[in-house]
Design an enzyme around this catalytic site. Structure first.
Site, PDB file in Angstrom:
ATOM      1  N   THR A  30      53.941  13.285 -48.952  1.00  0.00           N
ATOM      2  CA  THR A  30      52.567  13.406 -48.471  1.00  0.00           C
ATOM      3  C   THR A  30      52.225  14.860 -48.148  1.00  0.00           C
ATOM      4  O   THR A  30      51.076  15.278 -48.343  1.00  0.00           O
ATOM      5  CB  THR A  30      52.339  12.498 -47.257  1.00  0.00           C
ATOM      6  OG1 THR A  30      53.404  12.680 -46.307  1.00  0.00           O
ATOM      7  CG2 THR A  30      52.311  11.041 -47.666  1.00  0.00           C
TER       8      THR A  30
ATOM      9  N   TYR B 259      59.467   5.266 -45.122  1.00  0.00           N
ATOM     10  CA  TYR B 259      58.778   6.361 -44.439  1.00  0.00           C
ATOM     11  C   TYR B 259      57.738   5.762 -43.508  1.00  0.00           C
ATOM     12  O   TYR B 259      56.750   5.181 -43.947  1.00  0.00           O
ATOM     13  CB  TYR B 259      58.144   7.286 -45.481  1.00  0.00           C
ATOM     14  CG  TYR B 259      57.351   8.454 -44.938  1.00  0.00           C
ATOM     15  CD1 TYR B 259      57.433   8.875 -43.612  1.00  0.00           C
ATOM     16  CD2 TYR B 259      56.499   9.173 -45.783  1.00  0.00           C
ATOM     17  CE1 TYR B 259      56.709   9.938 -43.139  1.00  0.00           C
ATOM     18  CE2 TYR B 259      55.764  10.250 -45.330  1.00  0.00           C
ATOM     19  CZ  TYR B 259      55.872  10.634 -44.003  1.00  0.00           C
ATOM     20  OH  TYR B 259      55.145  11.694 -43.548  1.00  0.00           O
TER      21      TYR B 259
ATOM     22  N   ARG C 258      49.324   8.634 -39.665  1.00  0.00           N
ATOM     23  CA  ARG C 258      48.586   8.911 -40.894  1.00  0.00           C
ATOM     24  C   ARG C 258      48.233   7.651 -41.674  1.00  0.00           C
ATOM     25  O   ARG C 258      47.267   7.639 -42.422  1.00  0.00           O
ATOM     26  CB  ARG C 258      49.406   9.855 -41.804  1.00  0.00           C
ATOM     27  CG  ARG C 258      49.642  11.243 -41.236  1.00  0.00           C
ATOM     28  CD  ARG C 258      48.374  12.037 -41.017  1.00  0.00           C
ATOM     29  NE  ARG C 258      47.766  12.512 -42.244  1.00  0.00           N
ATOM     30  CZ  ARG C 258      47.846  13.767 -42.694  1.00  0.00           C
ATOM     31  NH1 ARG C 258      48.516  14.675 -42.021  1.00  0.00           N
ATOM     32  NH2 ARG C 258      47.251  14.116 -43.810  1.00  0.00           N
TER      33      ARG C 258
ATOM     34  N   LYS D 220      62.746   7.544 -42.892  1.00  0.00           N
ATOM     35  CA  LYS D 220      62.174   8.733 -42.277  1.00  0.00           C
ATOM     36  C   LYS D 220      61.274   8.241 -41.159  1.00  0.00           C
ATOM     37  O   LYS D 220      60.222   7.649 -41.408  1.00  0.00           O
ATOM     38  CB  LYS D 220      61.372   9.538 -43.301  1.00  0.00           C
ATOM     39  CG  LYS D 220      60.623  10.723 -42.705  1.00  0.00           C
ATOM     40  CD  LYS D 220      59.741  11.409 -43.745  1.00  0.00           C
ATOM     41  CE  LYS D 220      58.921  12.523 -43.122  1.00  0.00           C
ATOM     42  NZ  LYS D 220      58.031  13.176 -44.116  1.00  0.00           N
TER      43      LYS D 220
ATOM     44  N   ILE E 173      63.394  15.501 -42.514  1.00  0.00           N
ATOM     45  CA  ILE E 173      62.470  15.757 -43.615  1.00  0.00           C
ATOM     46  C   ILE E 173      61.344  16.583 -43.009  1.00  0.00           C
ATOM     47  O   ILE E 173      60.495  16.069 -42.287  1.00  0.00           O
ATOM     48  CB  ILE E 173      61.985  14.457 -44.273  1.00  0.00           C
ATOM     49  CG1 ILE E 173      63.185  13.722 -44.888  1.00  0.00           C
ATOM     50  CG2 ILE E 173      60.936  14.760 -45.338  1.00  0.00           C
ATOM     51  CD1 ILE E 173      62.842  12.431 -45.595  1.00  0.00           C
TER      52      ILE E 173
END
Length: 290
Positions: A44, A133, A138, A161, A202
Site C-alpha cells: 500500500t 496485513y 486504512r 503484518k 515492514i
C-alpha cells in the site's frame, strides 16, 4: 528466511506521474547496499491502489529480476475482491516473488468469518507463502487475533503484518500459533513488538533510513533491548514525520528530498503540503539522513 527490516518500498514516479523505472532500479540497488533484509514491492505504501494491474505486476517483475534471489521479495497482492486478490497473487507467484502481502479487504468491512474465508481462499488457490496485513486505520476493518490464529493453521499462511500499534496483541498471537511470523507494521512500536518475539518490521521509515532500521531490527530480534531502543529513539522524529499527512505522501517527498528519486505521486494523493516541509526536513537532518 523472511525477517528483519522489510522496506515497504515506495514506487518512484516522474513529474507526469508515469512510473520511473530508472528510479526504481536505483532504489533497489540502494537498499541492497544499505542492508535491507527484504523488499515489499507494490504494497500500500507503493501506491498499489492507483497502479494499473499491468503496472503493478511489472513493478513486481522488475524488482524480482533485479534482486535475483539475494533477499526475499514480498509482493503486495491484496484487494477488496477475493477473486482479484487470487489473480494478483497467482501473477506474483509467476513473477518469482518469495511471498505475498495481502491486506484485509478495504471498504467492504467483512465480518471476521468473511476475513477468514477471504484469506483462506487466496492461500488455497495459490501455493505462495502469504502474509496477512491488518491495518484497520486504512481499511475500516480490524482482523481480530482470534481470526489470525485460525488463519495460521491454513497452509501457505505464514504470518501477519500487524499495523495497529497495539503491542498487547503480540503475546496472544505468539502463544497460540506455531511457526507463525508476527511482524510490525508500525515503526514507532516495532522494537517493542520484536522484543516480545516478533520477527521484523515492514517499515515506512526504512525508505529513508534503511541501514538504521536494519540494524535496529537485528538488535531487537537478538533481544538486545537497550541498543535497539537507542536507535529507535534516534529515529522517533522520523517515524512521526512520515505520517504528518497520509502515507505515502511524506515518505515520497522525503525520498525525493534525499535525491534518490523524482517527486511524482498519483491522485488522489497530492504532494506534501508546504507547511510540513521543514518538519520533515528537520527530522531527516536530526537523524543524519540529509
Amino acid at each position: 528466511m523472511i525477517q528483519g527490516s522489510m522496506v515497504a518500498l515506495v514506487t518512484p514516479m516522474t513529474a507526469e506521474n508515469e512510473l520511473d523505472w530508472e528510479g526504481l532500479h536505483k532504489l533497489v540497488d540502494w537498499h541492497l547496499e544499505q542492508g535491507t533484509h527484504a523488499i515489499v514491492a507494490v504494497g500500500t505504501t507503493g501506491e498499489s491502489a492507483t497502479l494499473s494491474v499491468h503496472e503493478h505486476l511489472k513493478v513486481i517483475q522488475k524488482v524480482v529480476d533485479q534482486i535475483n534471489g539475494r533477499i526475499p521479495v514480498i509482493a503486495g497482492t491484496g484487494a477488496n475482491s477475493t477473486q482479484e486478490a487470487i489473480e494478483l497473487t497467482a501473477s506474483a507467484k509467476g513473477a518469482g516473488a518469495d511471498a505475498c502481502l495481502s491486506v484485509t479487504p478495504y471498504y467492504n468491512k467483512p465480518t471476521q468469518e468473511g476475513l477468514f474465508q477471504h484469506h483462506k481462499a487466496i492461500a488455497e488457490a495459490v501455493a505462495l507463502p502469504q502474509l496477512l496485513y491488518n491495518v484497520p486505520g486504512r481499511t475500516g476493518v480490524d482482523m481480530s487475533p482470534e481470526t489470525a490464529i485460525r488463519l495460521s493453521k491454513v497452509d501457505n499462511i505464514i504470518g501477519i503484518k500487524e499495523a495497529t500499534g497495539e503491542i498487547d496483541r503480540v503475546p496472544t498471537l505468539l502463544d497460540n500459533t506455531e511457526d507463525f511470523l508476527v511482524l510490525s507494521g508500525d515503526d514507532e512500536t516495532a522494537v517493542e513488538l520484536m522484543l516480545l518475539g516478533g520477527k521484523g518490521d515492514i517499515s515506512v521509515t526504512a525508505n529513508v533510513a534503511p541501514a538504521q532500521v536494519a540494524k535496529m531490527c537485528e538488535l531487537a530480534i537478538a533481544g538486545k533491548s537497550e541498543e535497539a531502543r537507542a536507535i529507535n529513539q534516534q529515529l522517533m522524529a522520523v517515524h512521526a514525520a512520515m505520517f504528518v499527512e497520509p502515507n505515502p505522501i511524506p515518505v515520497k517527498w522525503a525520498v525525493a528530498e534525499m535525491g534518490l528519486m523524482q517527486a511524482g505521486i498519483r491522485l488522489p494523493m497530492t504532494p506534501l503540503a508546504e507547511q510540513y516541509h521543514q518538519q520533515v526536513r528537520d527530522a531527516l537532518n536530526g537523524a543524519g539522513l540529509l
